[in-house]
Write a protein that holds these residues in place. Structure first.
Motif, PDB file in Angstrom:
ATOM      1  N   ALA A 109       1.384  35.877 -59.637  1.00  0.00           N
ATOM      2  CA  ALA A 109       1.011  36.165 -61.027  1.00  0.00           C
ATOM      3  C   ALA A 109       1.092  34.908 -61.878  1.00  0.00           C
ATOM      4  CB  ALA A 109       1.902  37.257 -61.594  1.00  0.00           C
ATOM      5  N   ALA A 110       2.127  34.104 -61.683  1.00  0.00           N
ATOM      6  CA  ALA A 110       2.282  32.872 -62.458  1.00  0.00           C
ATOM      7  C   ALA A 110       1.137  31.904 -62.197  1.00  0.00           C
ATOM      8  CB  ALA A 110       3.625  32.213 -62.141  1.00  0.00           C
ATOM      9  N   GLU A 111       0.753  31.742 -60.941  1.00  0.00           N
ATOM     10  CA  GLU A 111      -0.347  30.832 -60.606  1.00  0.00           C
ATOM     11  C   GLU A 111      -1.667  31.305 -61.201  1.00  0.00           C
ATOM     12  OE1 GLU A 111      -0.301  30.598 -56.337  1.00  0.00           O
ATOM     13  OE2 GLU A 111       1.405  29.216 -56.324  1.00  0.00           O
ATOM     14  N   LEU A 112      -1.951  32.589 -61.111  1.00  0.00           N
ATOM     15  CA  LEU A 112      -3.201  33.108 -61.645  1.00  0.00           C
ATOM     16  C   LEU A 112      -3.232  32.992 -63.162  1.00  0.00           C
ATOM     17  CD1 LEU A 112      -5.927  34.365 -60.972  1.00  0.00           C
ATOM     18  CD2 LEU A 112      -4.839  36.616 -61.138  1.00  0.00           C
ATOM     19  N   ARG A 113      -2.151  33.334 -63.819  1.00  0.00           N
ATOM     20  CA  ARG A 113      -2.110  33.258 -65.289  1.00  0.00           C
ATOM     21  C   ARG A 113      -2.218  31.819 -65.773  1.00  0.00           C
ATOM     22  NH1 ARG A 113       2.013  38.310 -65.559  1.00  0.00           N
ATOM     23  NH2 ARG A 113       0.414  39.838 -66.104  1.00  0.00           N
ATOM     24  N   ALA A 114      -1.599  30.891 -65.078  1.00  0.00           N
ATOM     25  CA  ALA A 114      -1.717  29.477 -65.460  1.00  0.00           C
ATOM     26  C   ALA A 114      -3.171  29.029 -65.394  1.00  0.00           C
ATOM     27  CB  ALA A 114      -0.839  28.611 -64.561  1.00  0.00           C
ATOM     28  N   LEU A 115      -3.870  29.422 -64.338  1.00  0.00           N
ATOM     29  CA  LEU A 115      -5.270  29.041 -64.202  1.00  0.00           C
ATOM     30  C   LEU A 115      -6.138  29.741 -65.260  1.00  0.00           C
ATOM     31  CD1 LEU A 115      -7.371  27.392 -62.686  1.00  0.00           C
ATOM     32  CD2 LEU A 115      -7.589  29.301 -61.075  1.00  0.00           C
ATOM     33  N   MET A 116      -5.843  30.985 -65.562  1.00  0.00           N
ATOM     34  CA  MET A 116      -6.589  31.689 -66.605  1.00  0.00           C
ATOM     35  C   MET A 116      -6.554  30.899 -67.914  1.00  0.00           C
ATOM     36  SD  MET A 116      -5.424  35.640 -66.125  1.00  0.00           S
ATOM     37  CE  MET A 116      -6.124  36.707 -64.873  1.00  0.00           C
ATOM     38  N   LEU A 117      -5.375  30.409 -68.277  1.00  0.00           N
ATOM     39  CA  LEU A 117      -5.220  29.679 -69.531  1.00  0.00           C
ATOM     40  C   LEU A 117      -5.994  28.362 -69.522  1.00  0.00           C
ATOM     41  CD1 LEU A 117      -1.437  30.383 -70.107  1.00  0.00           C
ATOM     42  CD2 LEU A 117      -3.359  31.328 -71.419  1.00  0.00           C
ATOM     43  N   LYS A 118      -6.109  27.736 -68.358  1.00  0.00           N
ATOM     44  CA  LYS A 118      -6.822  26.458 -68.248  1.00  0.00           C
ATOM     45  C   LYS A 118      -8.337  26.627 -68.259  1.00  0.00           C
ATOM     46  CE  LYS A 118      -3.185  24.089 -65.792  1.00  0.00           C
ATOM     47  NZ  LYS A 118      -2.632  23.751 -64.506  1.00  0.00           N
ATOM     48  N   GLN A 119      -8.815  27.812 -67.941  1.00  0.00           N
ATOM     49  CA  GLN A 119     -10.249  28.027 -67.776  1.00  0.00           C
ATOM     50  C   GLN A 119     -10.925  28.547 -69.041  1.00  0.00           C
ATOM     51  OE1 GLN A 119     -10.107  26.156 -64.934  1.00  0.00           O
ATOM     52  NE2 GLN A 119     -11.878  27.333 -64.307  1.00  0.00           N
TER      53      GLN A 119
END
Length: 176
Positions: A109-119
């Motif tokens: 979840a942390a990895e996916l959410r971090a990428l969501m914020l960057k995209q």
């Protein structure tokens, strides 16, 4: 209230990443009357709710399905997400620590959410008052990349102090 305020930021025909979780699904419901959205999500519930409504297009990220989250997570989900850059990303907070860091309870979840914020051009964190001044096992990232932090109550003194270096905008949805 958080979801309604978040939805008010989104114009018709925008591209949007919607996280998984309760607040994220409330956002999906609040977007029900928007037209022509392109939605990228890992949430099966949000995808089902918004797909085909008012000319919306939905991209459901692949990956391993986690029934407890109602979402797809893992490397397949992040690989799909890497292909998109959107107008808005709406990410729920597992917790927001005093550092201040956005944190979560699982690595996936942390990895996916971090990428969501960057995209996204506009990254938005949705966090009710219970999420502040806590910690979890996995760091999503610093709040410096986040344009808006939407919460439901005025922040207490400890949360206000921890966000002193935050350059984004805190929006309070208590009257929305």
């Amino acid at each position: 209230a958080i979801a309604r305020l978040a939805a008010s930021l989104v114009p018709d025909k925008a591209s949007v990443i919607i996280d998984f979780g309760t607040t994220a699904f409330c956002l999906a419901e609040a977007l029900a009357n928007h037209n022509g959205l392109t939605i990228i999500t890992a949430s099966l519930q949000a995808a089902k709710f918004l797909a085909g409504r008012n000319g919306n297009e939905v991209v459901l990220m692949g990956g391993q399905f986690y029934p407890s989250e109602g979402a797809t997570l893992g490397r397949d989900a992040t690989q799909v997400l890497e292909n998109y850059f959107v107008d808005f990303a709406f990410v729920g907070a597992g917790v927001i620590s005093h550092h201040p860091w956005l944190m979560d309870f699982s690595r996936e979840a942390a990895e996916l959410r971090a990428l969501m914020l960057k995209q996204a051009i506009n990254s938005v964190v949705l966090a009710d008052y219970t999420k502040f001044n806590r910690t979890a096992g996995y760091r999503v990232g610093n709040l410096e990349e986040i344009r808006f932090l939407i919460t439901d109550r005025k922040l207490d003194a400890m949360a206000t102090q921890s966000l002193i270096t935050y350059d984004g905008e805190v929006l309070i949805a208590d009257r929305f």
